[in-house]
Design a protein around this motif. Structure first.
Motif, short mmCIF file in Angstrom:
data_model
loop_
_atom_site.label_atom_id
_atom_site.label_comp_id
_atom_site.label_asym_id
_atom_site.label_seq_id
_atom_site.Cartn_x
_atom_site.Cartn_y
_atom_site.Cartn_z
N VAL A 54 6.31 4.97 0.74
CA VAL A 54 4.88 4.79 1.09
C VAL A 54 4.56 3.31 1.23
CG1 VAL A 54 2.50 5.11 0.31
CG2 VAL A 54 4.15 6.96 0.04
N ASN A 55 5.01 2.51 0.26
CA ASN A 55 4.75 1.07 0.30
C ASN A 55 5.65 0.34 1.30
OD1 ASN A 55 2.73 0.32 -1.98
ND2 ASN A 55 4.08 1.82 -2.91
N LEU A 56 6.92 0.71 1.33
CA LEU A 56 7.88 0.02 2.18
C LEU A 56 7.59 0.24 3.66
CD1 LEU A 56 10.44 -1.70 2.43
CD2 LEU A 56 11.77 0.41 2.27
N ASN A 57 7.18 1.45 4.03
CA ASN A 57 6.99 1.76 5.45
C ASN A 57 5.89 0.95 6.11
OD1 ASN A 57 9.11 3.52 5.57
ND2 ASN A 57 7.89 5.36 5.22
N LYS A 58 5.04 0.30 5.31
CA LYS A 58 4.04 -0.61 5.90
C LYS A 58 4.72 -1.71 6.70
CE LYS A 58 0.84 -0.05 1.98
NZ LYS A 58 0.19 -0.75 0.85
N ALA A 59 5.92 -2.10 6.25
CA ALA A 59 6.65 -3.18 6.92
C ALA A 59 7.17 -2.77 8.28
CB ALA A 59 7.82 -3.64 6.04
N PHE A 60 7.29 -1.46 8.51
CA PHE A 60 7.92 -0.96 9.73
C PHE A 60 6.93 -0.40 10.74
CE2 PHE A 60 11.19 0.06 6.29
CZ PHE A 60 11.75 -1.21 6.37
#
Length: 353
Positions: free
Chosen positions: A270-276
């Motif tokens: 959830v948090n990491l996918n903001k980067a993509f």
């Protein structure tokens, strides 16, 4: 039973033959740029589903000592550092120490227009802040030991190039500011934060905050090419590029990084996918950049890409999420770029597997 084993043997043989042909094709792509065995060279890796399919080194890691390049050599990765900086910001957001929509004035109160520029703007290169690499007096500080605050002070009073969120323009100053914010909110240095929260956590044991002073095992030395031949790279104090481009790593450590991202070892999805996710400008126009990654395509298939360039070194990596294909290339001369080669390899790998 005999037919079964014969069939298995033939399948194994043709798979092996196919793998050999694939590796020959990859060799031929790389050797377009890295063909000279007595010049600075490079190293390349291809992985599928987290496993290495191809890994090979070319040329020399040290011209003076006539040392061949190996796949274990440590390279400066330049702007690929931005991935680590962006993920560090997301780690701190998860810890509740900041929000990517916070204005930078919350952390640097005297920053001009700081109420209008957010952390998100810094992450996506849409802040409008002047890129410090384009300031004429950069040579005055290039070899000086600079604190993050000194770096910010170097560019903060320069006029902005455009209003925050108005356009995309690749910007190293924004990522230096992010490193400063990481230090202010975490209470530790950027180097220690990366070491503890990423390198140690996923056993990137051959990755470092760059240094020309430390003894670094398997270091590849960087070169420039001049009219009369090769020369050692120009010296820069790594406190200048700082969190925009001062990390060092190896092929296999970078694969550990990619695998750790895929397996949510550093951050939940959830948090990491903001980067993509592709970012948007004020007018709603979509840009092909997330946080620390370019979001692009190969034959209509989504990719995450980023390269790096710092005195004496160039780097490039392409990740294809839907196929879990990772391709990365390093060069220890800024006369040889792995960028187009890495993209071509990714395309061929996509077609072959």
């Amino acid at each position: 039973m005999k037919n079964f084993f014969l069939s298995l043997l033939l399948t194994s043989f043709f798979c092996s033959l196919s793998a050999q042909e694939f590796k020959k094709k990859i060799d031929s792509i790389i050797q377009k740029e890295f063909s000279e065995i007595n010049e600075p060279g490079g190293a390349f890796l291809i992985a599928k589903n987290g496993r290495i399919l191809y890994e090979k080194a070319f040329g020399k890691s040290n011209l003076e000592l006539n040392v061949n390049m190996t796949t274990e050599n440590v390279f400066q990765i330049g702007s690929m550092t931005k991935q680590f900086t962006a993920v560090s910001i997301l780690i701190l957001e998860k810890q509740g120490k900041l929000n990517i929509n916070d204005p930078i004035s919350k952390f640097v109160p005297d920053y001009p227009s700081g109420n209008e520029i957010t952390i998100r703007h810094l992450l996506t290169h849409t802040s409008g802040i002047k890129d410090f690499t384009k300031i004429k007096t950069i040579s005055d500080i290039a070899q000086k030991e600079m604190t993050p605050k000194m770096m910010v002070n170097f560019f903060k009073d320069e006029p902005n190039d455009f209003k925050p969120g108005e356009k995309f323009e690749y910007n190293n100053s924004g990522y230096v500011l992010l490193g400063h914010i990481i230090e202010l909110t975490s209470g530790t240095t950027y180097e220690d934060f990366i070491q503890k929260n990423i390198f140690e956590k996923i056993k990137m044991n051959n990755s470092y905050y760059a240094s020309d002073r430390k003894i670094i095992k398997n270091r590849a030395y960087g070169y420039h090419k001049k009219k009369d031949g090769f020369v050692n790279k120009t010296i820069i104090n790594f406190s200048v590029p700082f969190s925009s481009g001062s990390l060092m790593s190896t092929l296999e450590d970078m694969l550990k990084w990619q695998n750790a991202l895929n397996q949510n070892q550093i951050l939940d999805s959830v948090n990491l996918n903001k980067a993509f996710e592709k970012s948007k400008l004020n007018n709603g126009e979509e840009i092909t950049y997330g946080f620390g990654w370019h979001i692009k395509e190969i034959n209509g298939i989504l990719t995450r890409e980023h390269g790096g360039s710092v005195f004496g070194f160039k780097s490039m990596a392409v990740y294809i999420p839907s196929k879990d294909i990772y391709v990365i290339g390093f060069s220890n001369c800024d006369c040889h770029s792995p960028t187009e080669i890495t993209k071509e390899i990714a395309k061929l790998t996509l077609q072959s597997l």
